[in-house]
Design a protein around this motif. Structure first.
Motif, PDB file in Angstrom:
ATOM      1  N   UNK A  52     -27.067  40.833  79.175  1.00  0.00           N
ATOM      2  CA  UNK A  52     -25.667  40.613  79.894  1.00  0.00           C
ATOM      3  C   UNK A  52     -25.682  39.253  79.967  1.00  0.00           C
ATOM      4  N   UNK A  53     -26.765  38.627  80.712  1.00  0.00           N
ATOM      5  CA  UNK A  53     -26.921  37.115  80.820  1.00  0.00           C
ATOM      6  C   UNK A  53     -26.771  36.197  79.673  1.00  0.00           C
ATOM      7  N   UNK A  54     -27.371  36.624  78.391  1.00  0.00           N
ATOM      8  CA  UNK A  54     -27.267  36.106  77.323  1.00  0.00           C
ATOM      9  C   UNK A  54     -25.770  36.201  76.732  1.00  0.00           C
ATOM     10  N   UNK A  55     -25.167  37.234  76.684  1.00  0.00           N
ATOM     11  CA  UNK A  55     -23.818  37.511  76.309  1.00  0.00           C
ATOM     12  C   UNK A  55     -22.811  36.721  77.008  1.00  0.00           C
ATOM     13  N   UNK A  56     -23.248  36.625  78.357  1.00  0.00           N
ATOM     14  CA  UNK A  56     -22.131  35.806  79.168  1.00  0.00           C
ATOM     15  C   UNK A  56     -22.447  34.247  78.933  1.00  0.00           C
ATOM     16  N   UNK A  57     -23.622  33.797  78.608  1.00  0.00           N
ATOM     17  CA  UNK A  57     -23.790  32.482  78.181  1.00  0.00           C
ATOM     18  C   UNK A  57     -23.495  32.222  76.934  1.00  0.00           C
ATOM     19  N   UNK A  58     -22.971  33.221  76.076  1.00  0.00           N
ATOM     20  CA  UNK A  58     -22.797  32.851  74.612  1.00  0.00           C
ATOM     21  C   UNK A  58     -23.732  32.664  73.770  1.00  0.00           C
ATOM     22  N   UNK A  59     -25.123  33.244  73.900  1.00  0.00           N
ATOM     23  CA  UNK A  59     -26.122  33.273  73.286  1.00  0.00           C
ATOM     24  C   UNK A  59     -26.678  34.514  72.443  1.00  0.00           C
ATOM     25  N   UNK A  60     -25.581  35.359  72.396  1.00  0.00           N
ATOM     26  CA  UNK A  60     -25.962  36.550  71.588  1.00  0.00           C
ATOM     27  C   UNK A  60     -25.927  36.154  70.054  1.00  0.00           C
ATOM     28  N   UNK A  61     -26.884  36.947  69.528  1.00  0.00           N
ATOM     29  CA  UNK A  61     -27.251  36.930  67.961  1.00  0.00           C
ATOM     30  C   UNK A  61     -25.958  37.627  66.973  1.00  0.00           C
ATOM     31  N   UNK A  62     -25.269  36.836  66.216  1.00  0.00           N
ATOM     32  CA  UNK A  62     -24.353  37.663  65.599  1.00  0.00           C
ATOM     33  C   UNK A  62     -25.069  38.400  64.376  1.00  0.00           C
TER      34      UNK A  62
END
Length: 62
Positions: A52-62
């Motif tokens: 969730x934190x990665x998603x919130x910080x925009x760090x999710x892999x596409x």
């Protein structure tokens, strides 16, 4: 102090509501959007805090 420190390692929809300051319906729409990995246990929805934190910080892999 990390803003997420007091949350457990595995979040539920209520935690998402608190963190983002959104309503219950919006929180369920978000977790069901497919934007990040969730785990369903019966009717419960769980999200790893790190995911969730990665998603919130925009760090999710596409």
């Amino acid at each position: 102090m990390n803003a997420f420190e007091h949350y457990p390692p595995v979040l539920d929809v209520t935690h998402i509501q608190e963190i983002l300051g959104i309503g219950r319906r919006q929180a369920y729409e978000l977790v069901n959007s497919g934007d990040f990995h969730i785990v369903r246990i019966g009717r419960r929805i769980k999200i790893l805090k790190t995911v969730f934190i990665q998603w919130l910080e925009g760090e999710m892999e596409e």
